[in-house]
Design a protein around this motif. Structure first.
Motif, PDB file in Angstrom:
ATOM      1  N   ASP A 416       1.820   7.743  -0.862  1.00  0.00           N
ATOM      2  CA  ASP A 416       2.096   7.743   0.581  1.00  0.00           C
ATOM      3  C   ASP A 416       0.811   7.969   1.369  1.00  0.00           C
ATOM      4  O   ASP A 416       0.492   9.087   1.781  1.00  0.00           O
ATOM      5  CB  ASP A 416       3.127   8.824   0.909  1.00  0.00           C
ATOM      6  N   THR A 417       0.054   6.900   1.567  1.00  0.00           N
ATOM      7  CA  THR A 417      -1.180   6.986   2.342  1.00  0.00           C
ATOM      8  C   THR A 417      -1.538   5.613   2.878  1.00  0.00           C
ATOM      9  O   THR A 417      -1.259   4.603   2.234  1.00  0.00           O
ATOM     10  CB  THR A 417      -2.338   7.541   1.483  1.00  0.00           C
ATOM     11  N   LYS A 420      -7.726   2.708   4.339  1.00  0.00           N
ATOM     12  CA  LYS A 420      -8.843   3.206   5.147  1.00  0.00           C
ATOM     13  C   LYS A 420      -9.997   2.214   5.126  1.00  0.00           C
ATOM     14  O   LYS A 420     -10.114   1.399   4.209  1.00  0.00           O
ATOM     15  CB  LYS A 420      -9.316   4.563   4.615  1.00  0.00           C
ATOM     16  N   HIS A 427      -8.518   9.355  -0.252  1.00  0.00           N
ATOM     17  CA  HIS A 427      -7.089   9.529   0.031  1.00  0.00           C
ATOM     18  C   HIS A 427      -6.616  10.839  -0.573  1.00  0.00           C
ATOM     19  O   HIS A 427      -6.740  11.064  -1.780  1.00  0.00           O
ATOM     20  CB  HIS A 427      -6.282   8.374  -0.565  1.00  0.00           C
ATOM     21  N   ARG A 428      -6.069  11.714   0.267  1.00  0.00           N
ATOM     22  CA  ARG A 428      -5.465  12.956  -0.192  1.00  0.00           C
ATOM     23  C   ARG A 428      -3.993  12.938   0.166  1.00  0.00           C
ATOM     24  O   ARG A 428      -3.612  12.480   1.254  1.00  0.00           O
ATOM     25  CB  ARG A 428      -6.171  14.158   0.446  1.00  0.00           C
ATOM     26  N   PHE A 429      -3.151  13.442  -0.728  1.00  0.00           N
ATOM     27  CA  PHE A 429      -1.710  13.349  -0.533  1.00  0.00           C
ATOM     28  C   PHE A 429      -1.022  14.500  -1.265  1.00  0.00           C
ATOM     29  O   PHE A 429      -1.670  15.235  -2.048  1.00  0.00           O
ATOM     30  CB  PHE A 429      -1.187  11.992  -1.049  1.00  0.00           C
TER      31      PHE A 429
END
Length: 460
Positions: A416-417, A420, A427-429
């Motif tokens: 879920d990202t 970019k 990406h952190r999630f």
């Protein structure tokens, strides 16, 4: 009980840091605003005319009979510098503070004075900030490639604990000899995340800098709070394109450590240092760290002192110049994807999928131009927790739209990202469990190149 308490403190380090320190971006802005500082290479190499001395050189060699750190501090002030950074331990392992971790230290030399203590006191007395340099590579204690033991990790932690609990607030720790092509000590052998969180637990506002720009791309903060460039090693910041908090360092003299030729050898031009380093780098969110090497008496040579005064005559520190752009928090966890089996859509064998997780940002997986929807998978071997993925392209950004997924129990699920822009896409999630990660490229301006597809479980 003591070990259990240590584990609990590390596990909750993120909460402690959030509650007890200023935001990292504010600390980075303050550091950039310092503009100009003094690097001081002073250690066992000073006494052997080589930057890499015999690792078993006798402490008897270290004998600065006229040591005066106040002279260093006054010289820094004369140049308009705002802070200093001293080599507490260089690659040969000699410690110039009163350490309890090893007998290979200054108190067992003819000097018998805690040089770190005298340095921090002298610089603070002149209103200057204090940073420290520390080498992970330590040839005296055999902390080198192929020899790392748990005891070595504990030695590093114990030495950093001394440096960060005895000498008051430390603005930054500059670390060297770690995950560099020439040192070959990885962030797994000496675990970066453990060391980083230890430093932050001891001094939450101490910036952690690793001199690793030779390996990691300029567009992201990998294993450092400040992007650090060593000019003498061919690492040069882009004064036009840089958007990250940065440091660039260079010696005033011909080498980092003092040589017998220094008193009669011209130093670098003060005019060039001002016009080509201090001013343009300050305008590019980069502080300039100029090394000045004390001689064997523990003093700066006259030609170095005069050059520093000339810099001060030519340049006055304006302090804050521009607001530092916001950036992603640094990547500090071990890369779970490194060296794991990889699969992917059609590519040439000279640039096949395992180039995307070989821990080398100078090689890339290159999709065959005929593939309409390229994909790349990293197989992690077993189901495990994941909460970050970093895509680093192998050059100027080309990938415009893409999808990230993880595999659990044989089924693929979306991460879920949102996509970019830029070469480095962090990406952190929320934590998920999976045994594989897949990147699917939906749109690209040209043939996609992926230098590294990193997968992480960060402690938050």
């Amino acid at each position: 009980m003591k070990n259990l308490l240590c584990l609990l403190l590390c596990a909750f380090a993120g909460d402690v840091l959030a509650a007890g320190s200023r935001p990292l971006h504010d600390l980075q802005q303050d550091f950039v605003d310092t503009r100009f500082g003094m690097f001081i290479h002073f250690n066992m190499p000073t006494y052997v005319d080589q930057d890499w001395p015999d690792p078993d050189a006798s402490p008897e060699l270290f004998n600065p009979s006229k040591l005066d750190c106040r002279q260093w501090a006054r010289a820094a002030r004369s140049a308009g510098m705002t802070y200093g950074c001293l080599t507490t331990k260089h690659h040969s392992g000699f410690c110039i503070w009163d350490t309890q971790t090893t007998p290979y230290n200054v108190m067992n030399s003819p000097c018998k004075r805690d040089v770190v203590r005298e340095y921090v006191d002298a610089f603070r007395a002149e209103g200057l900030g204090v940073s420290l340099y520390y080498s992970i590579l330590d040839t005296h204690h055999r902390l080198r490639p192929g020899w790392i033991t748990p005891e070595h990790v504990q030695l590093v932690k114990a030495q950093l604990r001394e440096l960060l609990t005895r000498y008051g607030p430390i603005q930054a720790i500059i670390i060297d000899g770690w995950d560099a092509p020439w040192s070959r000590i990885s962030y797994d052998e000496i675990p970066f995340e453990d060391i980083y969180l230890l430093i932050k637990s001891l001094q939450p506002e101490c910036l952690v800098m690793d001199l690793n720009a030779a390996k990691y791309p300029a567009e992201g903060l990998f294993y450092t709070d400040i992007k650090s460039y060593e000019q003498g090693a061919g690492q040069h910041i882009s004064k036009e394109a840089n958007r990250l908090p940065a440091l660039s360092c260079l010696p005033l003299q011909a080498n980092w450590f003092w040589k017998t030729s220094f008193p009669t050898t011209p130093v670098k031009s003060p005019a060039q240092l001002v016009d080509e380093n201090i001013i343009p780098m300050g305008n590019a969110y980069c502080t300039f760290l100029l090394n000045v090497a004390p001689n064997r008496d523990g003093l700066f040579d006259d030609n170095a002192l005069e050059a520093l005064k000339e810099i001060g005559r030519r340049w006055k520190n304006p302090g804050h110049v521009a607001d530092l752009p916001e950036s992603e928090a640094p990547v500090i966890a071990s890369n779970l994807a490194k060296g794991r089996p990889a699969e992917g859509s059609w590519s040439y064998d000279t640039a096949i999928m395992d180039f995307a997780n070989d821990d080398d940002f100078h090689s890339s997986w290159v999709s065959n131009p005929e593939v309409e929807t390229p994909w790349l998978e990293i197989l992690l071997g077993r189901e495990q927790p994941l909460n970050a993925v970093v895509i680093t392209e192998g050059g100027d950004p080309r990938i415009e739209e893409y999808r990230l997924e993880y595999r659990l129990c044989g089924e693929w699920h979306p991460i879920d990202t949102a996509p970019k822009a830029g070469r480095v896409k962090i990406h952190r999630f929320d934590t998920v469990w999976g045994d594989a990660v897949r990147l699917t490229i939906l749109k690209a301006s040209d043939t996609p190149l992926v230098a590294e597809l990193g997968v992480y479980r960060e402690r938050r």
